[in-house]
Design a protein around this motif. Structure first.
Motif, PDB file in Angstrom:
ATOM      1  N   SER A  40       0.891  -1.229   0.018  1.00  0.00           N
ATOM      2  CA  SER A  40      -0.082   0.179   0.033  1.00  0.00           C
ATOM      3  C   SER A  40       0.739   1.261   0.142  1.00  0.00           C
ATOM      4  O   SER A  40       2.093   1.159   0.577  1.00  0.00           O
ATOM      5  CB  SER A  40      -0.861   0.120   1.339  1.00  0.00           C
ATOM      6  N   TYR A  41       0.322   2.414  -0.384  1.00  0.00           N
ATOM      7  CA  TYR A  41       0.877   3.420  -0.566  1.00  0.00           C
ATOM      8  C   TYR A  41       1.310   4.158   1.093  1.00  0.00           C
ATOM      9  O   TYR A  41       2.625   4.366   1.177  1.00  0.00           O
ATOM     10  CB  TYR A  41      -0.059   4.683  -1.137  1.00  0.00           C
ATOM     11  N   GLN A  42       0.331   3.944   1.758  1.00  0.00           N
ATOM     12  CA  GLN A  42       0.993   4.051   3.186  1.00  0.00           C
ATOM     13  C   GLN A  42       1.979   3.347   3.731  1.00  0.00           C
ATOM     14  O   GLN A  42       2.757   3.957   4.380  1.00  0.00           O
ATOM     15  CB  GLN A  42      -0.404   4.036   4.331  1.00  0.00           C
ATOM     16  N   GLU A  43       1.845   2.170   3.643  1.00  0.00           N
ATOM     17  CA  GLU A  43       3.076   1.123   3.922  1.00  0.00           C
ATOM     18  C   GLU A  43       4.535   1.906   3.377  1.00  0.00           C
ATOM     19  O   GLU A  43       5.456   1.748   4.242  1.00  0.00           O
ATOM     20  CB  GLU A  43       2.708  -0.098   3.572  1.00  0.00           C
ATOM     21  N   LEU A  44       4.341   2.071   2.153  1.00  0.00           N
ATOM     22  CA  LEU A  44       5.525   2.609   1.569  1.00  0.00           C
ATOM     23  C   LEU A  44       6.002   3.916   2.109  1.00  0.00           C
ATOM     24  O   LEU A  44       7.150   4.264   2.446  1.00  0.00           O
ATOM     25  CB  LEU A  44       5.492   2.596  -0.040  1.00  0.00           C
ATOM     26  N   GLU A  45       4.965   4.769   2.552  1.00  0.00           N
ATOM     27  CA  GLU A  45       5.216   6.129   2.929  1.00  0.00           C
ATOM     28  C   GLU A  45       5.861   6.018   4.317  1.00  0.00           C
ATOM     29  O   GLU A  45       7.006   6.547   4.755  1.00  0.00           O
ATOM     30  CB  GLU A  45       4.105   7.002   3.167  1.00  0.00           C
ATOM     31  N   HIS A  46       5.339   4.932   5.072  1.00  0.00           N
ATOM     32  CA  HIS A  46       6.050   4.799   6.353  1.00  0.00           C
ATOM     33  C   HIS A  46       7.276   3.988   6.506  1.00  0.00           C
ATOM     34  O   HIS A  46       8.267   4.690   6.980  1.00  0.00           O
ATOM     35  CB  HIS A  46       5.309   3.559   7.344  1.00  0.00           C
ATOM     36  N   LEU A  47       7.586   3.253   5.390  1.00  0.00           N
ATOM     37  CA  LEU A  47       9.111   2.635   5.201  1.00  0.00           C
ATOM     38  C   LEU A  47       9.923   3.805   4.875  1.00  0.00           C
ATOM     39  O   LEU A  47      10.890   3.576   5.150  1.00  0.00           O
ATOM     40  CB  LEU A  47       8.847   1.584   4.097  1.00  0.00           C
ATOM     41  N   THR A  48       9.673   4.468   4.001  1.00  0.00           N
ATOM     42  CA  THR A  48      10.741   5.626   3.466  1.00  0.00           C
ATOM     43  C   THR A  48      10.708   6.914   4.401  1.00  0.00           C
ATOM     44  O   THR A  48      11.787   7.577   4.689  1.00  0.00           O
ATOM     45  CB  THR A  48      10.152   6.178   2.343  1.00  0.00           C
ATOM     46  N   SER A  49      10.025   6.713   5.538  1.00  0.00           N
ATOM     47  CA  SER A  49      10.168   7.994   6.591  1.00  0.00           C
ATOM     48  C   SER A  49      10.665   7.313   7.885  1.00  0.00           C
ATOM     49  O   SER A  49      11.308   7.896   8.743  1.00  0.00           O
ATOM     50  CB  SER A  49       8.731   8.477   6.822  1.00  0.00           C
ATOM     51  N   ASP A  50      10.809   5.997   7.806  1.00  0.00           N
ATOM     52  CA  ASP A  50      11.138   5.428   9.038  1.00  0.00           C
ATOM     53  C   ASP A  50      12.412   4.710   8.823  1.00  0.00           C
ATOM     54  O   ASP A  50      12.745   4.084   7.984  1.00  0.00           O
ATOM     55  CB  ASP A  50      10.094   4.157   9.233  1.00  0.00           C
ATOM     56  N   ARG A  51      13.379   5.186  10.005  1.00  0.00           N
ATOM     57  CA  ARG A  51      14.736   4.386   9.766  1.00  0.00           C
ATOM     58  C   ARG A  51      14.736   3.146  10.826  1.00  0.00           C
ATOM     59  O   ARG A  51      15.963   2.703  11.130  1.00  0.00           O
ATOM     60  CB  ARG A  51      15.769   5.433  10.334  1.00  0.00           C
ATOM     61  N   ALA A  52      13.745   2.905  11.255  1.00  0.00           N
ATOM     62  CA  ALA A  52      13.224   1.496  12.045  1.00  0.00           C
ATOM     63  C   ALA A  52      14.503   1.366  13.043  1.00  0.00           C
ATOM     64  O   ALA A  52      14.777   0.426  13.153  1.00  0.00           O
ATOM     65  CB  ALA A  52      13.533   0.599  10.941  1.00  0.00           C
ATOM     66  N   PHE A  53      14.915   2.313  13.694  1.00  0.00           N
ATOM     67  CA  PHE A  53      16.074   2.092  14.649  1.00  0.00           C
ATOM     68  C   PHE A  53      15.296   2.056  16.174  1.00  0.00           C
ATOM     69  O   PHE A  53      14.599   2.833  16.340  1.00  0.00           O
ATOM     70  CB  PHE A  53      17.366   3.199  14.544  1.00  0.00           C
ATOM     71  N   ASP A  54      15.595   1.083  16.631  1.00  0.00           N
ATOM     72  CA  ASP A  54      14.873   0.675  17.794  1.00  0.00           C
ATOM     73  C   ASP A  54      15.624   1.287  18.892  1.00  0.00           C
ATOM     74  O   ASP A  54      16.540   0.795  19.702  1.00  0.00           O
ATOM     75  CB  ASP A  54      14.590  -0.680  17.985  1.00  0.00           C
ATOM     76  N   ALA A  55      15.217   2.798  19.335  1.00  0.00           N
ATOM     77  CA  ALA A  55      16.212   3.521  20.098  1.00  0.00           C
ATOM     78  C   ALA A  55      15.964   2.985  21.745  1.00  0.00           C
ATOM     79  O   ALA A  55      16.726   3.313  22.586  1.00  0.00           O
ATOM     80  CB  ALA A  55      15.766   4.939  20.002  1.00  0.00           C
ATOM     81  N   ASP A  56      14.920   2.485  21.963  1.00  0.00           N
ATOM     82  CA  ASP A  56      14.911   1.471  23.324  1.00  0.00           C
ATOM     83  C   ASP A  56      15.448   0.652  23.558  1.00  0.00           C
ATOM     84  O   ASP A  56      16.307   0.289  24.603  1.00  0.00           O
ATOM     85  CB  ASP A  56      13.393   1.233  23.363  1.00  0.00           C
ATOM     86  N   LEU A  57      15.702  -0.489  22.404  1.00  0.00           N
ATOM     87  CA  LEU A  57      16.617  -1.546  22.584  1.00  0.00           C
ATOM     88  C   LEU A  57      17.939  -1.307  22.630  1.00  0.00           C
ATOM     89  O   LEU A  57      18.752  -2.086  23.305  1.00  0.00           O
ATOM     90  CB  LEU A  57      16.207  -2.474  21.577  1.00  0.00           C
ATOM     91  N   HIS A  58      18.381  -0.311  21.938  1.00  0.00           N
ATOM     92  CA  HIS A  58      19.659   0.020  21.592  1.00  0.00           C
ATOM     93  C   HIS A  58      20.392   1.143  22.725  1.00  0.00           C
ATOM     94  O   HIS A  58      19.531   2.226  22.998  1.00  0.00           O
ATOM     95  CB  HIS A  58      20.102   0.261  20.207  1.00  0.00           C
ATOM     96  N   PHE A  59      21.685   1.273  22.798  1.00  0.00           N
ATOM     97  CA  PHE A  59      22.358   2.370  23.505  1.00  0.00           C
ATOM     98  C   PHE A  59      22.439   3.423  22.692  1.00  0.00           C
ATOM     99  O   PHE A  59      22.842   3.287  21.465  1.00  0.00           O
ATOM    100  CB  PHE A  59      23.550   1.898  23.963  1.00  0.00           C
ATOM    101  N   THR A  60      21.848   4.616  22.967  1.00  0.00           N
ATOM    102  CA  THR A  60      22.187   5.943  21.833  1.00  0.00           C
ATOM    103  C   THR A  60      22.209   7.110  22.971  1.00  0.00           C
ATOM    104  O   THR A  60      21.688   7.349  23.734  1.00  0.00           O
ATOM    105  CB  THR A  60      21.064   6.010  21.153  1.00  0.00           C
ATOM    106  N   ASP A  61      23.565   7.787  22.630  1.00  0.00           N
ATOM    107  CA  ASP A  61      23.807   9.049  23.485  1.00  0.00           C
ATOM    108  C   ASP A  61      24.073  10.069  22.561  1.00  0.00           C
ATOM    109  O   ASP A  61      24.601  11.052  22.880  1.00  0.00           O
ATOM    110  CB  ASP A  61      24.635   8.655  24.445  1.00  0.00           C
ATOM    111  N   GLY A  62      23.838  10.094  21.220  1.00  0.00           N
ATOM    112  CA  GLY A  62      23.957  10.953  20.428  1.00  0.00           C
ATOM    113  C   GLY A  62      25.318  11.337  19.879  1.00  0.00           C
ATOM    114  O   GLY A  62      25.685  12.386  19.600  1.00  0.00           O
ATOM    115  N   GLY A  63      26.486  10.492  20.693  1.00  0.00           N
ATOM    116  CA  GLY A  63      27.930  10.811  20.358  1.00  0.00           C
ATOM    117  C   GLY A  63      28.570   9.574  19.942  1.00  0.00           C
ATOM    118  O   GLY A  63      27.930   8.552  19.673  1.00  0.00           O
TER     119      GLY A  63
END
Ligand SMILES: Nc1nc2c(c(CN[C@H]3C=C[C@H](O)[C@@H]3O)cn2[C@@H]2O[C@H](COP(=O)(O)O)[C@@H](O)[C@H]2O)c(=O)[nH]1
Length: 323
Positions: A40-63
């Motif tokens: 679907s168009y919506q599915e593709l819009e979500h896919l292309t806007s989403d970098r699918a990175f799971d910030a809760d699961l992974h360590f991220t501190d912006g640096g």
């Protein structure tokens, strides 16, 4: 500076050759086009806007510590299936908690002395995994090579790629031997570079394509040839296994690493995602639908495979340190 050899192009070309010559796996291009037209168009819009990175699961501190964390995760991001119940998330979360517990590690000034011993210690704080010793060696290699090639600073590794995802894959494959995911097929070299490419995809995702995660050519990366995505593509009818291979996979028979069967599954998986992308590009010329990068199609397929893993048919089983 290591010679730039555009190994991602070697992945594209060598897996396309394997796919053409494959005897045990067939890429059903017609089915790929069917799947692409049904998205679907919506599915593709979500896919292309989403970098699918799971910030809760992974360590991220912006640096830069996030870059080091992802380099550690992706240096040992392989083969969870021999241990019942073990999944990728246990690795990602385990290393994140170990890093947070190791308070000193969070001192950015201390980052440069994050050597092999410190990294190996992190592993001892996480859930025990199959081939723990080999994983410890690979983590040690990250520490040693980071120190010898990049002054121990992950930001130097990123800087040397000069904003190119393809150059960063080259740097990883050339600087950290454990990431050199390649083999021979009927006398010719075949490249996959799954963990090197997934590292770049994860950095891009973690930084939302900005700063340390800004790459002008992220669209060049292929999907990441693991053991979860082929299951989804097979269920879609895009990958078709020979009767003999289907029986081996469905009865959980282990496929030898670098066997023709294993290499053909991995190569056809990469080419199947490229075919989906070509079909979406053609469709986009007609209805203007968004066209995802291979990285985004990969995450879409992988997360679907994760959701359905309890009810899906068996994935292929190969003991390897590459995926
Ligand atoms: N093709 C592809 N393979 C991926 C991933 C990931 C993790 N991606 C996350 C990272 C950032 C984002 O938040 C993503 O969600 C792990 N794997 C591979 O799967 C297998 C593990 O499967 P299971 O035993 O079920 O946990 C194993 O080979 C592992 O290396 C991916 O994205 N694409």
């Amino acid at each position: 500076m290591t010679k730039f050899s555009n190994l991602v192009r070697r992945v594209q070309e060598s897996t396309a050759d394997v796919c053409k010559a494959a005897q045990h796996v067939h890429l059903n291009k017609k089915e790929a086009w069917q799947v692409a037209s049904a998205m679907s168009y919506q599915e593709l819009e979500h896919l292309t806007s989403d970098r699918a990175f799971d910030a809760d699961l992974h360590f991220t501190d912006g640096g830069p510590l996030t870059v080091l964390y992802l380099l550690c995760v992706d240096s040992i991001n392989f083969c969870f299936w021999p241990q019942c119940g073990l999944e990728y998330e246990h690795l990602a979360r385990g290393l994140k908690e170990a890093l947070i517990r190791d308070k000193q590690a969070l001192d950015p000034h201390r980052l440069a002395c994050f050597d092999g011993d410190q990294l190996q210690k992190l592993l001892s704080l996480t859930t025990p995994m199959p081939a723990q010793d080999r994983r410890a060696e690979l983590l040690r290699e990250v520490g040693q090579q980071l120190l010898s090639h990049f002054d121990g600073r992950p930001q130097n590794l990123i800087a040397q790629a000069e904003g190119s995802a393809v150059r960063l894959v080259d740097l990883i494959a050339n600087s950290f031997p454990g990431f050199q995911d390649r083999t021979m097929y009927r006398g010719r070299e075949v490249w996959f570079l799954k963990r090197a490419q997934i590292f770049v995809g994860d950095v891009w995702g973690a930084f939302q394509g900005q700063g340390l995660g800004r790459f002008d050519d992220i669209s060049e990366l292929t999907m990441f040839a693991d053991y979860r995505v082929p299951v989804v593509l097979r269920q879609m009818g895009i990958l078709v296994y020979s009767a003999q291979l289907a029986n081996m996979v469905d009865t959980r028979y282990e496929l030898a690493a670098e066997s023709e069967e294993e290499v053909e599954i991995r190569a056809c998986t990469i080419q199947a995602v490229e075919e989906l992308k070509s079909a979406l590009r053609e469709r986009s010329s007609r209805d203007g639908c968004p066209v995802p990068h291979s990285v985004q199609l990969d995450w879409f397929l992988w997360e679907r495979g994760e959701r359905e893993r309890e009810t899906a048919p068996p994935h292929h089983r190969t003991w390897t340190t590459f995926y």
